[in-house]
Design an enzyme around this catalytic site. Structure first.
Site, PDB file in Angstrom:
ATOM      1  N   GLY A  78       5.493   4.877  18.724  1.00 35.17           N
ATOM      2  CA  GLY A  78       6.361   5.658  17.840  1.00 35.17           C
ATOM      3  C   GLY A  78       5.510   6.721  17.147  1.00 35.17           C
TER       4      GLY A  78
ATOM      5  N   ALA B 270       8.678   8.583   8.696  1.00 38.58           N
ATOM      6  CA  ALA B 270       7.854   9.154   9.764  1.00 38.58           C
ATOM      7  C   ALA B 270       6.690   9.928   9.136  1.00 38.58           C
ATOM      8  CB  ALA B 270       8.712  10.084  10.620  1.00 38.58           C
ATOM      9  N   GLN B 271       6.961  10.532   7.993  1.00 37.52           N
ATOM     10  CA  GLN B 271       5.936  11.340   7.320  1.00 37.52           C
ATOM     11  C   GLN B 271       4.674  10.514   7.013  1.00 37.52           C
ATOM     12  OE1 GLN B 271       5.506  13.721   3.144  1.00 37.52           O
ATOM     13  NE2 GLN B 271       7.556  13.494   3.889  1.00 37.52           N
TER      14      GLN B 271
ATOM     15  N   GLU C 298      23.174  10.927   7.219  1.00 35.94           N
ATOM     16  CA  GLU C 298      22.883  11.815   8.362  1.00 35.94           C
ATOM     17  C   GLU C 298      23.825  11.495   9.533  1.00 35.94           C
ATOM     18  OE1 GLU C 298      18.602  11.892   9.100  1.00 35.94           O
ATOM     19  OE2 GLU C 298      18.448  13.465   7.589  1.00 35.94           O
TER      20      GLU C 298
HETATM   21  P1  FAD Z   1       8.864   3.717  15.330  1.00 35.17           P
HETATM   22  O1  FAD Z   1       9.075   5.157  15.314  1.00 35.17           O
HETATM   23  O2  FAD Z   1      10.044   2.815  15.194  1.00 35.17           O
HETATM   24  O3  FAD Z   1       8.086   3.324  16.670  1.00 35.17           O
HETATM   25  C1  FAD Z   1       7.849   1.993  17.041  1.00 35.17           C
HETATM   26  C2  FAD Z   1       7.623   1.939  18.534  1.00 35.17           C
HETATM   27  O4  FAD Z   1       7.307   0.590  18.899  1.00 35.17           O
HETATM   28  C3  FAD Z   1       8.844   2.323  19.351  1.00 35.17           C
HETATM   29  O5  FAD Z   1       8.456   3.177  20.402  1.00 35.17           O
HETATM   30  C4  FAD Z   1       9.361   0.991  19.900  1.00 35.17           C
HETATM   31  O6  FAD Z   1       9.989   1.107  21.162  1.00 35.17           O
HETATM   32  C5  FAD Z   1       8.068   0.194  20.029  1.00 35.17           C
HETATM   33  N1  FAD Z   1       8.269  -1.259  19.946  1.00 35.17           N
HETATM   34  C6  FAD Z   1       8.983  -1.931  19.004  1.00 35.17           C
HETATM   35  N2  FAD Z   1       8.912  -3.258  19.230  1.00 35.17           N
HETATM   36  C7  FAD Z   1       8.143  -3.418  20.319  1.00 35.17           C
HETATM   37  C8  FAD Z   1       7.676  -4.562  21.029  1.00 35.17           C
HETATM   38  N3  FAD Z   1       7.974  -5.815  20.639  1.00 35.17           N
HETATM   39  N4  FAD Z   1       6.890  -4.368  22.111  1.00 35.17           N
HETATM   40  C9  FAD Z   1       6.555  -3.121  22.510  1.00 35.17           C
HETATM   41  N5  FAD Z   1       6.954  -2.006  21.873  1.00 35.17           N
HETATM   42  C10 FAD Z   1       7.738  -2.153  20.806  1.00 35.17           C
HETATM   43  N6  FAD Z   1      11.601   9.500   8.299  1.00 35.17           N
HETATM   44  C11 FAD Z   1      11.168  10.711   7.859  1.00 35.17           C
HETATM   45  O7  FAD Z   1      10.006  10.841   7.404  1.00 35.17           O
HETATM   46  N7  FAD Z   1      11.985  11.821   7.898  1.00 35.17           N
HETATM   47  C12 FAD Z   1      13.233  11.769   8.410  1.00 35.17           C
HETATM   48  O8  FAD Z   1      13.949  12.783   8.429  1.00 35.17           O
HETATM   49  C13 FAD Z   1      13.714  10.517   8.910  1.00 35.17           C
HETATM   50  N8  FAD Z   1      14.941  10.439   9.465  1.00 35.17           N
HETATM   51  C14 FAD Z   1      15.367   9.237   9.989  1.00 35.17           C
HETATM   52  C15 FAD Z   1      16.638   9.197  10.593  1.00 35.17           C
HETATM   53  C16 FAD Z   1      17.102   8.002  11.115  1.00 35.17           C
HETATM   54  C17 FAD Z   1      18.465   7.966  11.763  1.00 35.17           C
HETATM   55  C18 FAD Z   1      16.290   6.823  11.040  1.00 35.17           C
HETATM   56  C19 FAD Z   1      16.789   5.525  11.615  1.00 35.17           C
HETATM   57  C20 FAD Z   1      15.042   6.870  10.453  1.00 35.17           C
HETATM   58  C21 FAD Z   1      14.560   8.076   9.916  1.00 35.17           C
HETATM   59  N9  FAD Z   1      13.302   8.171   9.318  1.00 35.17           N
HETATM   60  C22 FAD Z   1      12.846   9.378   8.834  1.00 35.17           C
HETATM   61  C23 FAD Z   1      12.388   6.996   9.254  1.00 35.17           C
HETATM   62  C24 FAD Z   1      11.420   7.052  10.453  1.00 35.17           C
HETATM   63  O9  FAD Z   1      12.149   7.207  11.655  1.00 35.17           O
HETATM   64  C25 FAD Z   1      10.549   5.793  10.521  1.00 35.17           C
HETATM   65  O10 FAD Z   1       9.915   5.608   9.294  1.00 35.17           O
HETATM   66  C26 FAD Z   1       9.526   5.962  11.641  1.00 35.17           C
HETATM   67  O11 FAD Z   1      10.170   5.986  12.894  1.00 35.17           O
HETATM   68  C27 FAD Z   1       8.466   4.859  11.610  1.00 35.17           C
HETATM   69  O12 FAD Z   1       7.502   5.147  12.586  1.00 35.17           O
HETATM   70  P2  FAD Z   1       6.752   3.969  13.348  1.00 35.17           P
HETATM   71  O13 FAD Z   1       5.785   4.606  14.265  1.00 35.17           O
HETATM   72  O14 FAD Z   1       6.275   2.965  12.365  1.00 35.17           O
HETATM   73  O15 FAD Z   1       7.875   3.230  14.185  1.00 35.17           O
HETATM   74  P1  NAD Z   2      17.788   2.824   2.826  1.00 38.46           P
HETATM   75  O1  NAD Z   2      17.226   1.539   2.380  1.00 38.46           O
HETATM   76  O2  NAD Z   2      17.128   4.063   2.410  1.00 38.46           O
HETATM   77  O3  NAD Z   2      19.331   2.923   2.396  1.00 38.46           O
HETATM   78  C1  NAD Z   2      20.212   1.822   2.576  1.00 38.46           C
HETATM   79  C2  NAD Z   2      21.387   1.940   1.618  1.00 38.46           C
HETATM   80  O4  NAD Z   2      22.247   0.827   1.855  1.00 38.46           O
HETATM   81  C3  NAD Z   2      20.969   1.883   0.153  1.00 38.46           C
HETATM   82  O5  NAD Z   2      21.616   2.931  -0.546  1.00 38.46           O
HETATM   83  C4  NAD Z   2      21.433   0.511  -0.309  1.00 38.46           C
HETATM   84  O6  NAD Z   2      21.803   0.463  -1.661  1.00 38.46           O
HETATM   85  C5  NAD Z   2      22.631   0.278   0.599  1.00 38.46           C
HETATM   86  N1  NAD Z   2      22.944  -1.148   0.764  1.00 38.46           N
HETATM   87  C6  NAD Z   2      22.078  -2.181   0.958  1.00 38.46           C
HETATM   88  N2  NAD Z   2      22.743  -3.343   1.051  1.00 38.46           N
HETATM   89  C7  NAD Z   2      24.071  -3.051   0.914  1.00 38.46           C
HETATM   90  C8  NAD Z   2      25.253  -3.826   0.930  1.00 38.46           C
HETATM   91  N3  NAD Z   2      25.249  -5.161   1.086  1.00 38.46           N
HETATM   92  N4  NAD Z   2      26.433  -3.190   0.746  1.00 38.46           N
HETATM   93  C9  NAD Z   2      26.491  -1.846   0.596  1.00 38.46           C
HETATM   94  N5  NAD Z   2      25.397  -1.063   0.579  1.00 38.46           N
HETATM   95  C10 NAD Z   2      24.196  -1.649   0.745  1.00 38.46           C
HETATM   96  O7  NAD Z   2      17.851   2.705   4.433  1.00 38.46           O
HETATM   97  P2  NAD Z   2      18.009   3.831   5.561  1.00 38.46           P
HETATM   98  O8  NAD Z   2      18.948   4.892   5.137  1.00 38.46           O
HETATM   99  O9  NAD Z   2      18.274   3.082   6.815  1.00 38.46           O
HETATM  100  O10 NAD Z   2      16.543   4.453   5.635  1.00 38.46           O
HETATM  101  C11 NAD Z   2      15.438   3.662   6.074  1.00 38.46           C
HETATM  102  C12 NAD Z   2      14.145   4.407   5.812  1.00 38.46           C
HETATM  103  O11 NAD Z   2      14.107   5.581   6.632  1.00 38.46           O
HETATM  104  C13 NAD Z   2      14.010   4.874   4.372  1.00 38.46           C
HETATM  105  O12 NAD Z   2      12.688   4.775   3.975  1.00 38.46           O
HETATM  106  C14 NAD Z   2      14.426   6.323   4.426  1.00 38.46           C
HETATM  107  O13 NAD Z   2      13.778   7.104   3.434  1.00 38.46           O
HETATM  108  C15 NAD Z   2      13.995   6.727   5.818  1.00 38.46           C
HETATM  109  N6  NAD Z   2      14.901   7.780   6.309  1.00 38.46           N
HETATM  110  C16 NAD Z   2      14.610   9.050   5.930  1.00 38.46           C
HETATM  111  C17 NAD Z   2      15.451  10.066   6.313  1.00 38.46           C
HETATM  112  C18 NAD Z   2      15.144  11.475   5.881  1.00 38.46           C
HETATM  113  O14 NAD Z   2      14.077  11.699   5.320  1.00 38.46           O
HETATM  114  N7  NAD Z   2      16.011  12.419   6.118  1.00 38.46           N
HETATM  115  C19 NAD Z   2      16.587   9.790   7.094  1.00 38.46           C
HETATM  116  C20 NAD Z   2      16.853   8.467   7.451  1.00 38.46           C
HETATM  117  C21 NAD Z   2      15.993   7.464   7.033  1.00 38.46           C
END
Ligand code: FAD
Ligand code: NAD
Length: 401
Positions: free
Chosen positions: A12, A314-315, A167
């Site tokens: 990731g 991700a940051q 989002e």
């Molecule tokens: P991941 O990106 O989850 O990578 C983990 C990798 O490990 C994956 O390739 C997976 O396939 C692999 N893996 C998992 N389990 C196993 C296993 N058992 N065996 C082998 N491989 C495995 N963060 C931001 O900073 N800005 C944003 O705008 C933002 N937007 C987001 C939007 C959404 C919809 C979501 C869900 C998250 C967002 N996040 C954002 C949070 C961000 O995506 C995560 O914090 C980030 O992906 C974490 O990076 P990582 O490398 O730890 O894990």
């Molecule tokens: P989050 O934890 O940020 O938000 C989850 C939300 O669900 C919270 O507002 C919480 O109060 C609510 N919640 C929890 N339990 C509940 C319940 N039982 N009933 C109703 N509401 C409930 O989780 P996320 O949005 O999945 O984000 C995960 C991580 O990824 C965070 O660190 C976030 O900052 C990051 N992320 C960042 C971006 C971005 O920067 N644009 C986008 C997506 C995710």
């Protein structure tokens, strides 16, 4: 003398960034990268796949494109457990591999908080497969509406109002006119409800900004329930609490986006953890295991300003990837490690392709400029995991309307 054996688990943001950094160093090491898929996906764009806005290919690329075969052996397999004292990793298909140094970067899973019915009926959005499943599920419900005229097939509940939920809703509401046309369902009968436990929506932003974002979604027909924690899910009902009373909404599509925890491999491997996140040492290694780095969403680093761990993003994962590679190099060379420090550059939350709200380096942004900033941030991340070629192919350059 044999080379030092470095194993990276997870491709990731954190894992690939560490890999690219290690590959660029002059070190006498063999690197093994293990990942369950042959592709890397940009998890920050998963909501685009879940809403049907883009195909999975738009947000992913082959891992082989960033692997230097001379230095790195890529194994496509699933990690089962890390035997931290034996310094081995058990894989589903390829048996056991050993390491001198390990970088564990296995990312996040959906957090159910043990709420009844979530595992059976909640649709998470944590990787490509689950995100595709959200889109496919919704399309099937629209088909079923046409067969039955049961309006609960047109009702969607998004659980939680964090960034992932907002989002997703932002993108889904933009896709809805196309879905309505494709499945010939009545637009006026579609109901999107977002249910949030806390009493404020998007409290991390100034109120003016969060109001701006939420108003856009309300204008697109989304209903928000706040201060209403979800207590249980059934196949077609979301039960929540409001002022001490249990109430419910009927919905055949229940998207579960109430937060994340680290990979369950962390707990299974016996690391001291909370919600599968290990509070790492300042060089990013696990306490008591100076050869095991834990980075990305499986790690926790304290923010001294809030006295809480930084949110998993991700940051921070990208920054940890570089820091782990540098500290691993320092350990091999016997030089001083550099403690990991982090200052967030800010956050931007998209509300579909051309709208967003955010705070970047102390400045509030909203509307179209914020959406451009979101794409720039995404391209920067892509550059850090994939490099120039992949950014040119997969980056977002549609800045001009
Ligand atoms: P991941 O990106 O989850 O990578 C983990 C990798 O490990 C994956 O390739 C997976 O396939 C692999 N893996 C998992 N389990 C196993 C296993 N058992 N065996 C082998 N491989 C495995 N963060 C931001 O900073 N800005 C944003 O705008 C933002 N937007 C987001 C939007 C959404 C919809 C979501 C869900 C998250 C967002 N996040 C954002 C949070 C961000 O995506 C995560 O914090 C980030 O992906 C974490 O990076 P990582 O490398 O730890 O894990
Ligand atoms: P989050 O934890 O940020 O938000 C989850 C939300 O669900 C919270 O507002 C919480 O109060 C609510 N919640 C929890 N339990 C509940 C319940 N039982 N009933 C109703 N509401 C409930 O989780 P996320 O949005 O999945 O984000 C995960 C991580 O990824 C965070 O660190 C976030 O900052 C990051 N992320 C960042 C971006 C971005 O920067 N644009 C986008 C997506 C995710």
């Amino acid at each position: 003398m044999s080379k030092t054996n470095v194993v990276i688990l997870g491709a990731g943001y954190a894992g690939l960034r560490a890999l690219r950094s290690l590959q660029s160093k002059r070190l006498d090491i063999d690197i093994t990268l293990v990942n369950k898929n042959e592709y890397h996906y940009e998890a920050t764009y998963l909501h685009e796949v879940a809403s049907g806005a883009h195909a999975a290919e738009r947000i992913s690329y082959p891992i082989k494109d960033v692997v230097t075969p001379k230095r790195t052996n890529f194994i496509q397999d699933t990690v089962v457990v890390v035997n931290k004292d034996e310094k081995t990793v058990e894989l589903e298909k390829n048996g056991t591999i050993s390491f001198d140094y390990l970088i564990l970067a296995l990312g996040f899973e959906s957090e159910s908080f043990g709420i009844k019915g979530v595992d059976e009926f909640g649709l998470p959005m944590v990787d490509i497969e689950t995100s595709k499943a959200v889109d496919e599920h919704l399309r099937k419900q629209f088909e079923k509406y046409n067969e039955t005229k049961d309006e609960s097939y047109l009702s969607i509940v998004v659980c939680g109002a964090g960034f992932t939920s907002i989002e997703y809703i932002g993108e889904l509401t933009l896709q809805m006119p196309k879905l309505v046309k494709q499945y010939n369902v009545p637009a006026e009968k579609i109901q999107i409800t977002c249910i949030e436990a806390m009493s404020n929506l998007l409290p991390m932003f100034d109120k003016e900004l969060s109001d701006y974002g939420i108003e856009i979604l309300k204008k697109r027909g989304v209903k928000f329930f706040v201060g209403t924690p979800i207590k249980e899910l059934t196949a077609d009902t979301v039960i929540y609490e409001e002022a001490g009373e249990l109430k419910s909404v009927k919905a055949k599509t229940i998207v579960w986006t109430t937060g994340v925890r680290g990979s369950s491999i962390v707990e299974r491997s016996g690391f001291e953890q909370r919600r599968n996140r290990v509070m790492v040492e300042n060089d990013l290694t696990a306490p008591g295991y100076p050869e095991i780095f834990i980075i990305g969403d499986c790690s926790a680093v304290m923010d001294s300003k809030t006295n809480r761990p930084f949110p998993p993003t991700a940051q921070i994962a990208l920054k940890q990837g570089v820091s782990a590679a540098n500290n691993l190099e320092a350990k091999l060379k016997g030089t001083a490690i550099k403690p990991f420090t982090f200052t967030s550059l800010g956050t931007v939350c998209s509300i579909g392709n051309t709208e967003a709200i955010g705070e970047v380096m102390g400045r509030n942004l909203k509307g179209y400029p914020a959406s451009v900033m979101k794409k720039i941030i995404g391209d920067r991340s892509l550059m850090m995991t994939g490099g120039v070629g992949i950014t040119a192919k997969k980056g977002r350059f549609d800045f001009f309307r």
